[in-house]
Design a protein around this motif. Structure first.
Motif, PDB file in Angstrom:
ATOM      1  N   GLY A 286      26.917 -20.369   8.232  1.00 21.47           N
ATOM      2  CA  GLY A 286      27.173 -19.417   7.159  1.00 21.47           C
ATOM      3  C   GLY A 286      27.877 -18.190   7.696  1.00 21.47           C
ATOM      4  N   LEU A 287      29.006 -17.830   7.097  1.00 24.61           N
ATOM      5  CA  LEU A 287      29.825 -16.709   7.550  1.00 24.61           C
ATOM      6  C   LEU A 287      30.002 -15.698   6.434  1.00 24.61           C
ATOM      7  CD1 LEU A 287      32.563 -18.856   9.332  1.00 24.61           C
ATOM      8  CD2 LEU A 287      30.687 -17.630  10.436  1.00 24.61           C
ATOM      9  N   ARG A 288      29.820 -14.420   6.762  1.00 25.22           N
ATOM     10  CA  ARG A 288      29.928 -13.347   5.775  1.00 25.22           C
ATOM     11  C   ARG A 288      31.178 -12.535   6.044  1.00 25.22           C
ATOM     12  NH1 ARG A 288      27.639 -12.614   0.786  1.00 25.22           N
ATOM     13  NH2 ARG A 288      27.457 -10.393   0.297  1.00 25.22           N
ATOM     14  N   GLU A 610      18.897 -21.628  12.887  1.00 30.11           N
ATOM     15  CA  GLU A 610      18.820 -20.417  13.699  1.00 30.11           C
ATOM     16  C   GLU A 610      19.462 -19.266  12.946  1.00 30.11           C
ATOM     17  OE1 GLU A 610      20.820 -21.570  17.302  1.00 30.11           O
ATOM     18  OE2 GLU A 610      22.721 -20.670  16.647  1.00 30.11           O
ATOM     19  N   VAL A 611      18.910 -18.088  13.166  1.00 24.80           N
ATOM     20  CA  VAL A 611      19.344 -16.894  12.437  1.00 24.80           C
ATOM     21  C   VAL A 611      19.523 -15.751  13.427  1.00 24.80           C
ATOM     22  CG1 VAL A 611      18.764 -15.219  10.659  1.00 24.80           C
ATOM     23  CG2 VAL A 611      18.133 -17.625  10.353  1.00 24.80           C
ATOM     24  N   PRO A 612      20.697 -15.099  13.451  1.00 30.09           N
ATOM     25  CA  PRO A 612      20.867 -13.882  14.256  1.00 30.09           C
ATOM     26  C   PRO A 612      20.474 -12.659  13.438  1.00 30.09           C
ATOM     27  CG  PRO A 612      22.981 -14.570  13.383  1.00 30.09           C
ATOM     28  CD  PRO A 612      21.960 -15.562  12.876  1.00 30.09           C
ATOM     29  N   TYR A 613      19.949 -11.657  14.093  1.00 21.47           N
ATOM     30  CA  TYR A 613      19.631 -10.418  13.385  1.00 21.47           C
ATOM     31  C   TYR A 613      19.663  -9.261  14.373  1.00 21.47           C
ATOM     32  CZ  TYR A 613      14.962 -11.932  14.949  1.00 21.47           C
ATOM     33  OH  TYR A 613      13.895 -12.395  15.688  1.00 21.47           O
ATOM     34  N   GLY A 614      19.640  -8.087  13.828  1.00 19.86           N
ATOM     35  CA  GLY A 614      19.861  -6.865  14.592  1.00 19.86           C
ATOM     36  C   GLY A 614      20.959  -6.069  13.912  1.00 19.86           C
ATOM     37  N   GLU A 619      25.496  -8.033  19.942  1.00 21.18           N
ATOM     38  CA  GLU A 619      25.966  -9.293  20.529  1.00 21.18           C
ATOM     39  C   GLU A 619      25.809 -10.486  19.596  1.00 21.18           C
ATOM     40  OE1 GLU A 619      25.186 -12.344  24.285  1.00 21.18           O
ATOM     41  OE2 GLU A 619      24.306 -10.337  24.309  1.00 21.18           O
ATOM     42  N   PHE A 620      24.663 -10.620  18.960  1.00 25.57           N
ATOM     43  CA  PHE A 620      24.432 -11.776  18.113  1.00 25.57           C
ATOM     44  C   PHE A 620      24.906 -11.571  16.679  1.00 25.57           C
ATOM     45  CE2 PHE A 620      21.051 -12.146  21.388  1.00 25.57           C
ATOM     46  CZ  PHE A 620      21.519 -13.307  21.987  1.00 25.57           C
ATOM     47  N   ARG A 621      25.426 -10.364  16.389  1.00 25.41           N
ATOM     48  CA  ARG A 621      25.903 -10.091  15.035  1.00 25.41           C
ATOM     49  C   ARG A 621      27.251  -9.379  15.064  1.00 25.41           C
ATOM     50  NH1 ARG A 621      23.511  -7.416  10.812  1.00 25.41           N
ATOM     51  NH2 ARG A 621      24.469  -9.029   9.515  1.00 25.41           N
ATOM     52  N   PHE A 622      28.201  -9.983  15.763  1.00 22.26           N
ATOM     53  CA  PHE A 622      29.544  -9.430  15.715  1.00 22.26           C
ATOM     54  C   PHE A 622      30.516 -10.564  15.407  1.00 22.26           C
ATOM     55  CE2 PHE A 622      30.361 -11.317  19.765  1.00 22.26           C
ATOM     56  CZ  PHE A 622      31.729 -11.291  19.957  1.00 22.26           C
ATOM     57  N   VAL A 631      45.979 -14.444  13.679  1.00 27.22           N
ATOM     58  CA  VAL A 631      44.923 -15.228  13.035  1.00 27.22           C
ATOM     59  C   VAL A 631      43.751 -14.312  12.725  1.00 27.22           C
ATOM     60  CG1 VAL A 631      43.353 -17.174  13.278  1.00 27.22           C
ATOM     61  CG2 VAL A 631      45.654 -17.294  14.278  1.00 27.22           C
ATOM     62  N   SER A 632      43.294 -14.342  11.490  1.00 24.17           N
ATOM     63  CA  SER A 632      42.181 -13.481  11.088  1.00 24.17           C
ATOM     64  C   SER A 632      40.863 -14.065  11.564  1.00 24.17           C
ATOM     65  CB  SER A 632      42.162 -13.326   9.564  1.00 24.17           C
ATOM     66  OG  SER A 632      42.018 -14.595   8.943  1.00 24.17           O
ATOM     67  N   GLY A 633      39.895 -13.194  11.736  1.00 25.36           N
ATOM     68  CA  GLY A 633      38.576 -13.635  12.154  1.00 25.36           C
ATOM     69  C   GLY A 633      37.902 -14.463  11.076  1.00 25.36           C
ATOM     70  N   SER A 634      36.961 -15.296  11.502  1.00 21.41           N
ATOM     71  CA  SER A 634      36.315 -16.201  10.557  1.00 21.41           C
ATOM     72  C   SER A 634      35.241 -15.516   9.731  1.00 21.41           C
ATOM     73  CB  SER A 634      35.707 -17.389  11.310  1.00 21.41           C
ATOM     74  OG  SER A 634      34.797 -16.930  12.297  1.00 21.41           O
ATOM     75  N   GLY A 635      34.652 -14.455  10.266  1.00 27.85           N
ATOM     76  CA  GLY A 635      33.592 -13.781   9.545  1.00 27.85           C
ATOM     77  C   GLY A 635      32.369 -13.583  10.418  1.00 27.85           C
ATOM     78  N   LEU A 636      31.404 -12.864   9.883  1.00 31.19           N
ATOM     79  CA  LEU A 636      30.174 -12.567  10.602  1.00 31.19           C
ATOM     80  C   LEU A 636      29.167 -13.688  10.374  1.00 31.19           C
ATOM     81  CD1 LEU A 636      28.544 -10.399  12.221  1.00 31.19           C
ATOM     82  CD2 LEU A 636      27.723  -9.588   9.998  1.00 31.19           C
ATOM     83  N   GLY A 637      28.669 -14.292  11.460  1.00 35.36           N
ATOM     84  CA  GLY A 637      27.707 -15.372  11.322  1.00 35.36           C
ATOM     85  C   GLY A 637      26.369 -14.874  10.803  1.00 35.36           C
ATOM     86  N   VAL A 638      25.812 -15.555   9.794  1.00 31.84           N
ATOM     87  CA  VAL A 638      24.525 -15.161   9.230  1.00 31.84           C
ATOM     88  C   VAL A 638      23.464 -16.236   9.447  1.00 31.84           C
ATOM     89  CG1 VAL A 638      25.504 -13.598   7.526  1.00 31.84           C
ATOM     90  CG2 VAL A 638      25.258 -16.020   6.961  1.00 31.84           C
ATOM     91  N   PHE A 639      23.872 -17.491   9.673  1.00 28.88           N
ATOM     92  CA  PHE A 639      22.904 -18.542  10.004  1.00 28.88           C
ATOM     93  C   PHE A 639      23.671 -19.767  10.492  1.00 28.88           C
ATOM     94  CE2 PHE A 639      24.134 -20.077   5.840  1.00 28.88           C
ATOM     95  CZ  PHE A 639      24.062 -21.456   5.955  1.00 28.88           C
ATOM     96  N   ARG A 640      22.937 -20.666  11.140  1.00 26.15           N
ATOM     97  CA  ARG A 640      23.484 -21.965  11.548  1.00 26.15           C
ATOM     98  C   ARG A 640      22.368 -22.989  11.427  1.00 26.15           C
ATOM     99  NH1 ARG A 640      25.243 -24.727  16.907  1.00 26.15           N
ATOM    100  NH2 ARG A 640      23.780 -23.303  17.915  1.00 26.15           N
TER     101      ARG A 640
END
Length: 649
Positions: A286-288, A610-614, A619-622, A631-640
């Motif tokens: 999931g990407l935000r 798995e879920v990143p938070y902070g 590091e886990f939320r950039f 090429v544009s970035g894909s987005g901020l990961g919110v879960f996998r």
């Protein structure tokens, strides 16, 4: 032949979890069926190998011991190389109530032939000890004077050769239990991560090369699969046309007047084993981005196929190729093939053991951070059940020293690297590694020297104290695996390291059994990385330059893990892991469920989320920045989340 999973240092299942089968096979081996070569392929080189009274005995102790055991001894017929007896000293033995629940109560006054297989006969043993004999199962359990399980012995059911020990003499399983030192059970190491879980370990033939040490931190079971992948041996092959078993057994080394010169019969035995694994993942991330959440699926698959030839008891050749393919990938043009391993092994007078070619090697005893693994780049996804890193091109010379339970290895390496778009060069290097078993643990010292790099030195130690298993790694380095950067106003400049730095990782784990059929493994691990950064502003820059290394970016890390499992045919386990970049206040939590759903231990399934938070930008939320600015970035990961299927073929 199905590929085995070596279970060194790290990691497989506790003894109680592998005790439920009608004929009582143990860890995939079965007296009367399994061959010596199959045991070597599954468990790797033993700590000690001896010939006694017409038998070949392989002893696995300390880090070489299978998971959940202090020591294990395999007794083989010296001429045929067929397994006759297994003696096991468990690390966490089952209770009497657990034995009765699994196998049945005492037979009482009834004869064993009338009582059925689910009962035991009790017999006295020296030093106020007792034997419980489940004769129809081929299982005998030795109890100490406090009525605690001391050791377990597996034989062919209803074997006619010595069905029970004489009153005045202790069976070897009992005597071993009294003299063999305890060992740290590698329940949590990733290597455990099958670093080499898909392939036969780098072992030698049955003729005595087993003493050549493999890297104690090398291969193991997949991370989180300690309860599942306890290295079952490959299925036995049928006898050859002459009636001889053709699994590489060439007869005991003492049968020939000159062990280096083979007989004509030995030269005729050309053994070729073929096998591999199939690994399939299905994941969604999931990407935000810009207030919207998108979902990015991937469906990567890979197949490892190996050829393992042993034309002589002194020579072995191995080749493994990997084919990877993701039909949903927009970057790959199609299936990608890579050479995973290709090496030749031989011995010189059974004193010097040489391995030349691309070979798999893993150093370090920690589960997540291995700063002493100098020959490999860090594993980018250590929580995955499969380590995607391939082998290293090198020549390795190993000299074992059995009397000291030690060995010395000299290494020569070659690394082909791109220095420009049209120019490639070979960077040569070398190293030395010494390993020694000390008490209930093991110590390994390493020095590595490469062209254009400063020497690197490492020390790795493990030790078991009661319920606790400790490990520590210390690396003394003068540079990093990637370029190092410093701030220069609003920009960044490359910098060199002043002096040397100490990278340290350490961990401790404890195992608790409860409710007879359950266990919990709790592990805590930490890592100090002075080559890391304490400024989040470096994250986008390092990502754009290709110098970002997950889990090695910051200076202080910590990991906590709880693994709860239940014994059974399906081998269920639930693993909760949290990793933290302490300085950055960035976290990643993962919940995984592992099982062997089809009651076949060659098929494993893991589901996870798995879920990143902070804080955002940590590091886990950039959001990673592509190297190509267009090429544009894909987005901020919110879960996998995903599911993985692992099949030995």
């Amino acid at each position: 032949m199905m590929p085995p999973l070596p279970v060194r240092a790290l990691a497989a299942a506790i003894l109680l979890w592998s005790l439920a089968a009608s004929a009582e096979p143990w860890n995939g081996t079965e007296p009367g069926t399994t061959t010596l070569q199959q045991v070597l392929l599954s468990f790797g080189p033993p700590t000690r190998q001896v010939h006694e009274d017409g038998a070949v005995v392989l002893t696995y102790q300390r880090k070489a011991a299978p998971g959940g055991t202090r020591s294990t001894r395999f007794h083989f017929d010296a001429r045929q190389g067929v397994l006759r007896r297994i003696e096991v000293v468990p690390t966490k033995p089952p209770t009497l109530a657990g034995l009765v629940a699994l196998y049945g109560p005492a037979c009482g006054a009834a004869k064993a032939s009338e009582a059925g297989p689910d009962c035991h006969e009790e017999e006295a043993a020296p030093a106020r000890q007792r034997w419980w004999h489940y004769r129809a199962r081929g299982l005998s359990v030795l109890l100490d004077k406090q009525r605690r399980v001391k050791s377990m012995r597996y034989t062919e059911p209803l074997a006619s050769e010595s069905p029970a020990p004489a009153r005045g003499a202790m069976a070897s399983a009992g005597s071993e239990g009294a003299t063999v030192p305890a060992a740290a059970a590698a329940l949590d190491v990733p290597r455990a991560a099958p670093a080499t879980g898909t392939l036969p370990p780098d072992t030698d033939s049955a003729s005595g090369l087993a003493t050549a040490a493999v890297d104690p931190s090398g291969a193991g079971a997949p991370d989180g699969f300690e309860d599942l992948l306890d290295a079952p041996a490959p299925a036995p092959r049928p006898a050859g046309p002459s009636g001889a078993i053709v699994e590489g057994w060439q007869g005991p080394e003492g049968e020939a007047a000159d062990p280096w010169h083979e007989t004509a019969q030995e030269r005729q035995q050309d053994v070729l084993a073929v096998g591999g694994i199939y690994f399939q993942r299905a994941e969604v991330t999931g990407l935000r981005s810009q207030g919207k959440t998108s979902y990015q699926p991937v469906l990567p698959a890979l197949a490892d196929i190996y050829l393992d030839a042993t034309p002589s008891k002194h020579v072995r050749g191995f080749m493994m190729g990997r084919l990877a393919y993701d039909p949903l990938s927009t970057e790959a043009n199609g299936p990608a093939a890579v050479l995973g391993q290709m090496w030749l092994k031989f011995d010189v007078a059974q004193r010097l053991f040489v391995t030349a070619g691309r070979q798999e090697i893993r150093w370090g005893s920690s589960q997540i951070w291995n700063p002493t693994d100098f020959l490999q780049a860090p594993n980018p996804d250590p929580l995955n059940i499969f380590d995607l890193r391939t082998g290293v091109d090198m020549v390795r010379l190993t000299v074992p020293w059995e009397a000291m339970a030690a060995n010395l290895s000299l290494l020569g390496t070659a690394n082909v690297e791109d220095v420009s778009e049209d120019l490639r060069r070979v960077r040569y290097g070398g190293g030395v590694r010494a390993e020694m078993a000390v008490g209930t643990g093991e110590i390994a010292a390493t020095a590595v020297f490469d062209q254009s790099r400063r020497p690197r030195y490492g020390l790795d130690a493990t030790m078991a104290l009661g319920l606790l298993d400790f490990n520590a790694e210390v690396a003394w380095v003068g540079d990093g695996n990637t370029r190092l950067w410093a701030r220069d106003g609003d920009s960044f400049v490359e910098r060199t390291l002043e002096g040397r730095k100490l990278l340290v990782s350490a961990g401790v784990s404890a195992t608790f059994n409860f409710a007879e059929l359950y266990r919990a493994v709790i592990r805590v691990e930490g890592f100090h990385n002075p080559l890391g950064y304490d400024d989040r502003a470096f994250l986008p820059w390092l990502s754009s330059q290709g110098d970002f290394r997950p889990l090695f970016h910051g200076r202080y890390y910590a990991m906590g893990q709880v693994n709860i499992g239940r014994r059974g045919v399906s081998q269920l386990s639930l693993i909760f892991t949290t990793i933290a970049n302490v300085q950055d206040a960035s976290y990643l939590s993962r919940l995984a469920f592992n099982s062997s759903p089809f009651d076949i231990r060659d098929i494993f399934v893991q589901t996870f989320v798995e879920v990143p938070y902070g804080e955002r930008g940590s590091e886990f939320r950039f959001e990673s920045i592509p190297a190509d600015p267009t090429v544009s970035g894909s987005g901020l990961g919110v879960f996998r989340a995903g599911v993985s299927l692992y099949v030995r073929i």
